[in-house]
Scaffold this active site. Structure first.
Site, PDB file in Angstrom:
ATOM      1  N   ASN A 158     -20.111 -33.822 -17.666  1.00 18.45           N
ATOM      2  CA  ASN A 158     -21.134 -34.701 -17.086  1.00 18.45           C
ATOM      3  C   ASN A 158     -20.597 -35.728 -16.086  1.00 18.45           C
ATOM      4  O   ASN A 158     -21.347 -36.226 -15.256  1.00 18.45           O
ATOM      5  CB  ASN A 158     -22.006 -35.352 -18.171  1.00 18.45           C
ATOM      6  CG  ASN A 158     -21.233 -36.237 -19.108  1.00 18.45           C
ATOM      7  OD1 ASN A 158     -20.011 -36.278 -19.067  1.00 18.45           O
ATOM      8  ND2 ASN A 158     -21.940 -36.945 -19.969  1.00 18.45           N
ATOM      9  N   GLU A 253     -13.714 -40.027 -26.836  1.00 17.53           N
ATOM     10  CA  GLU A 253     -15.113 -40.435 -26.783  1.00 17.53           C
ATOM     11  C   GLU A 253     -15.934 -39.177 -26.972  1.00 17.53           C
ATOM     12  O   GLU A 253     -15.899 -38.265 -26.155  1.00 17.53           O
ATOM     13  CB  GLU A 253     -15.454 -41.095 -25.449  1.00 17.53           C
ATOM     14  CG  GLU A 253     -16.823 -41.739 -25.480  1.00 17.53           C
ATOM     15  CD  GLU A 253     -17.648 -41.439 -24.253  1.00 17.53           C
ATOM     16  OE1 GLU A 253     -18.849 -41.114 -24.431  1.00 17.53           O
ATOM     17  OE2 GLU A 253     -17.113 -41.492 -23.140  1.00 17.53           O
ATOM     18  N   CYS A 287     -23.560 -39.261 -22.898  1.00 21.60           N
ATOM     19  CA  CYS A 287     -23.362 -39.615 -24.317  1.00 21.60           C
ATOM     20  C   CYS A 287     -24.041 -40.941 -24.614  1.00 21.60           C
ATOM     21  O   CYS A 287     -24.408 -41.209 -25.752  1.00 21.60           O
ATOM     22  CB  CYS A 287     -21.910 -39.618 -24.735  1.00 21.60           C
ATOM     23  SG  CYS A 287     -20.758 -39.745 -23.432  1.00 21.60           S
TER      24      CYS A 287
END
Ligand code: G3P
Length: 478
Positions: A158, A253, A287
């Site tokens: 992303n 992450e 996210c």
């Protein structure tokens, strides 16, 4: 079809000896758009070997020179924003303007990192021994920060450019070398970005970018004995990497199920604007996207209407036209989103729009009256679909948020700062935003997830800190 791109190692662009390629499917056309080299383990080994050699010299290069090169790379990156953004449009269907923003933000991040690095790493500590009981002033302790060695950077699809430089720049300013494994979709954008570092004139071997199938080179990279640090952003793979990796610092992450808790006194126009931006930008594939709205019953009717008024105005179509909602990254991702939507439908959620999908393109969908037993209430769709759960009390909202395996960010909307702080303290997430949707930036803010959302903390200063070790020299006086 599809242009073929070489991988970058030892300061050169190379073809893989495997003779194999990894195809990159354009999410919009669903056809092969580019191809990248399927590197072999031997080629990965060579890249790590030259990174190891280059790092030794780089660590001795004056800090100001390292910063100077990073500033140069940042400027070149910004000059090349158009072709890089074009790749993002074709590889990951990021809306055209957002794609340019990603590259510019990346240039800014690299420059900021260079500046932060010269200050942060330019200072050490000096300690004296007689503060600890039983000691005379016979020991002087000098501390400094030294690099770790070879940093392995694995960014997600992303933000193939931004989440790559957020690992590369702190690693380099601290005197580490970098091996980058880009996501398959986004690999060509990442190669272009690496080209900018190449043009800036970094020593050969210091940076490499190896492409290939995760199944062939993934474990080999993450378990390699000469990798001294892994910085990863992505999904569940991060948990597997953590379990398999050696005794090296990890920065992870992973996913999120960011909740937005809306209290009765909230400014509902502000909430609606933030929920739509937070839930639907880049079609929910962040996210930090708002992934569940927990709204006090008394204001739910009004708020759902306000959100819906904005959802129906979202433009849907190809990223080239800069539409708000663009095709999601893969067909399997679209299928997964659809599964969650169908489950909610079957269990009786109120759909504010008809569910609509063409290929990988899913129309934005707001789902009201979602209950905790629906999968969409707990799972992360990574798509343009947003569940609203009506709550009877703030406590109910907090309980729902904390029942999640994730703990990335959350947000609370209220005009009462005391309540906001209480909710923030109660939410088990790495960050709580008061009166705004979750977001990682500005990129120098600390960014971290609790539970399955990750380990370590990112943000420019934290990343520099994490990619260095403390070294002390102690002068013993007679
Ligand atoms: O999904 C990756 C995460 O880091 C999100 O970043 O800038 O969209 O909040 P941002």
């Amino acid at each position: 079809g599809g242009d073929v791109f070489n991988y970058y190692s030892d300061g050169q662009w190379n073809k893989s000896s495997s003779g194999k390629f990894v195809p990159i499917i354009n999410p919009t056309s669903r056809k092969i758009h580019f191809k990248v080299q399927a590197c072999t383990q031997e080629e990965v080994n060579k890249a790590i070997e030259s990174a190891k050699v280059a790092q030794k010299l780089w660590a001795k290069t004056p800090l100001w020179k390292r910063a100077e090169l990073l500033h140069k790379a940042a400027a070149i990156l910004k000059e090349h924003k158009a072709p890089i953004a074009e790749c993002l449009v074709k590889e990951i269907a990021k809306p055209a303007k957002d794609a340019v923003t990603e590259v510019v933000r990346s240039g800014d991040l690299v420059s900021y990192c260079a500046e932060e690095g010269v200050r942060f790493l330019g200072e050490g500590k000096f300690l004296v021994s007689d503060s600890f009981p039983g000691n005379e002033r016979t020991k002087y302790c000098l501390t400094s920060k030294i690099p770790l060695g070879v940093v392995l950077a694995i960014p997600p699809f992303n933000y193939p450019v931004n989440l790559a430089v957020s690992k590369i720049a702190p690693a380099l300013i601290s005197g580490n070398s970098i091996v980058l494994k880009p996501p398959t979709q986004g690999a060509v954008a990442a190669l272009h970005m690496v080209h900018c570092f190449h043009l800036a004139g970094f020593p050969k071997g210091l940076i490499s970018c190896v492409t290939g199938k995760g199944s062939e080179i993934g474990d080999f990279l993450t378990m390699h004995p000469d990798v001294s640090c892994i910085s990863f952003t992505g999904g569940d793979t991060g948990i597997a990497i953590s379990k398999k990796s050696a005794m090296i610092p990890l920065q992870m992450e992973l996913g999120g199920k960011d909740a937005c808790i809306v209290l009765e006194d909230a400014d509902l126009d502000l909430v609606a604007a933030n929920i739509v931006k937070g839930g639907f930008s880049y079609s929910g594939q962040r996210c930090t996207a708002v992934k569940v709205a927990l709204v006090m019953k008394s204001v739910a009717d009004t708020l759902v209407k306000k959100i819906n008024d904005k959802v129906i105005k979202l433009t849907v179509g190809p990223p080239e036209d800069d539409c708000d909602i663009t095709p999601v990254v893969t067909e399997s991702s679209a299928n997964f989103i659809e599964e969650l939507v169908m489950d909610a439908k079957k269990k009786g959620a109120t759909f504010c729009q008809e569910y609509k999908r063409e290929g990988n393109l899913i129309w934005p969908l707001l789902m009201d009256n979602v209950r905790p037993d629906m999968r969409i209430a707990r799972e992360e769709p990574f798509g343009p679909v947003l569940p609203v759960i009506r709550i009877n009390s703030v406590e109910e909202g907090i309980l729902h948020c904390n029942a999640s395996n994730f703990g990335l960010q959350g947000c609370v909307f209220t005009k009462d700062i005391n309540k906001a702080i209480l909710v923030s303290d109660a939410m088990e997430t790495g960050t709580v935003q008061i009166n705004s949707a979750p977001a990682r930036g500005p990129d120098h803010f600390p960014f971290q997830g609790l539970k399955e959302s990750g380990i370590g903390s990112q943000g420019i200063t934290n990343s520099i800190n994490m990619m260095t070790k403390v070294k002390t020299t102690i002068i013993n006086l007679p």
